[in-house]
Design an enzyme around this catalytic site. Structure first.
Site, short mmCIF file in Angstrom:
data_model
loop_
_atom_site.label_atom_id
_atom_site.label_comp_id
_atom_site.label_asym_id
_atom_site.label_seq_id
_atom_site.Cartn_x
_atom_site.Cartn_y
_atom_site.Cartn_z
N ARG A 1 0.89 -1.17 0.00
CA ARG A 1 0.00 0.00 0.00
C ARG A 1 0.92 1.21 0.00
NH1 ARG A 1 -5.42 1.23 1.86
NH2 ARG A 1 -5.55 3.27 2.85
N HIS B 1 -7.22 1.62 -6.68
CA HIS B 1 -7.50 0.84 -5.47
C HIS B 1 -8.32 -0.40 -5.86
CE1 HIS B 1 -7.87 -0.18 -1.41
NE2 HIS B 1 -8.58 0.82 -0.93
N GLN C 1 -10.39 -2.74 -3.23
CA GLN C 1 -11.64 -2.17 -2.76
C GLN C 1 -12.77 -2.44 -3.74
OE1 GLN C 1 -12.54 -0.39 0.19
NE2 GLN C 1 -14.50 -0.93 -0.73
N ASP D 1 -16.78 8.92 -2.02
CA ASP D 1 -15.59 8.76 -1.19
C ASP D 1 -15.31 10.10 -0.52
OD1 ASP D 1 -13.36 7.67 0.01
OD2 ASP D 1 -12.19 7.42 -1.83
N CYS E 1 -16.12 3.51 0.53
CA CYS E 1 -15.03 2.60 0.91
C CYS E 1 -14.58 2.79 2.36
CB CYS E 1 -13.86 2.74 -0.05
SG CYS E 1 -13.02 4.34 0.04
N ARG F 1 -14.06 -6.77 2.04
CA ARG F 1 -12.63 -6.64 1.76
C ARG F 1 -11.90 -7.92 2.17
NH1 ARG F 1 -10.16 -1.61 1.63
NH2 ARG F 1 -8.27 -2.83 1.29
#
Length: 308
Positions: A107, A134, A137, A225, A266, A294
């Site tokens: 990450r 991402h 996700q 988001d 998310c 996830r």
């Protein structure tokens, strides 16, 4: 080698297999204690390096728990501990880690770090997030939608707000899974043309509609988001709030979508900014199913990467 770097770099059949595998593993865990191991222990004897240059809650916990449930072990490494790309090149770090571990999840900020890690590693590398995309996700989001509403192919998905890294992966998924996507947000924050072009070239409809209420008409799914990053200055945060306030997902906006439309975020969410608590906690919201998924989606990604 099966790296999982981005949704548009993974074969659609493989993506479908990952989603189906995740659904099966989730169903197999029904009724168990949360920490109980999986029956088949596919990662027994495997070591997974989890590298975090960016702080994380969901990514860290879900990968760590997922590896342990499947019988493997994790090595958690922070950017501060590794000084990634400073004292030692990323290429050399990848070569060294490959002698110790069976799988690397990273990450990070710059996409180039991910790419260089994958280029020089002798073990699979998973994109846990970069500033551009991402993918893990969005795999969880696809799993979540389909367990509530069936196949996502042909559905209308609306992204409201900032065309950021999560939006980018959603555009990649639109092309790979065959759903239409409408972006609604200020022109300054449009998704990159490359991401839009990928989805359109795959034959799906991608639209940009500045009026959020028009955008969500007929929507099966509305996604948003956070408006700001933890690294933004106060003045930058204020500018973004001013630009994005019309795109807040609230009860009035959700009422313009289909009656059974779902809402996703998310997380972490800044309640009463990009989304109201009324929506977050309301009947359209599946954000906590999405967060749980996830775990299941990433377990399926890891199994695909390792071929187990």
């Amino acid at each position: 080698m099966n790296h999982f770097l981005d949704i548009h770099k993974t074969d659609p059949a493989a993506l479908r297999g990952i989603i189906d595998s995740a659904a099966k593993m989730k169903a197999a865990r029904s009724g168990r204690n949360r920490g109980a191991p999986d029956d088949d222990q596919p990662l027994a004897g495997q070591m997974v390096a989890l590298i975090f240059e960016k702080p994380s809650t969901r990514t860290r916990v879900s990968f760590d728990v997922g590896v342990r449930q499947m019988g493997g072990q994790t090595m958690l490494l922070s950017g501060q501990e590794m000084q990634l790309g400073h004292g030692e090149t990323i290429a050399d770090t990848a070569r060294v880690l490959s002698r110790y571990v069976d799988l690397i999840m990273i990450r990070t900020f710059d996409e180039s770090v991910l790419i260089e890690m994958a280029d020089y590693a002798d073990v699979p590398v998973i994109n846990g997030l970069t500033d551009r995309t991402h993918p893990c996700q969005i795999m969880a989001d696809i799993l979540t939608f389909e367990e509530h509403r069936g196949p996502i192919k042909g559905k209308k998905v609306v992204w409201s707000g900032d065309g950021n890294n999560v939006c980018a992966s959603l555009l990649h998924a639109a092309g790979q899974f065959g759903f239409d996507l409408t972006f609604t947000g200020p022109a300054q924050l449009d998704p990159e043309a490359e991401f839009i072009g990928f989805a359109r070239d795959a034959g799906v409809r991608v639209s940009i509609e500045r009026d959020p209420h028009k955008a969500v008409e007929g929507a099966d799914l509305v996604v948003t988001d956070t408006w700001v990053s933890m690294h933004d200055s106060q003045s930058a945060k204020e500018r973004r709030h001013n630009m994005l306030r019309p795109y807040q997902v609230n009860k009035a906006l959700m009422s313009a979508a289909k009656p059974d439309a779902l809402f996703m975020h998310c997380l972490p969410a800044h309640r009463e900014e990009e989304v109201t608590s009324e929506v977050m906690d309301g009947p359209h919201s599946v954000v906590f199913d999405e967060a749980e998924n996830r775990l299941h989606a990433q377990k399926a990604v890891m199994r695909w990467c390792l071929g187990v």
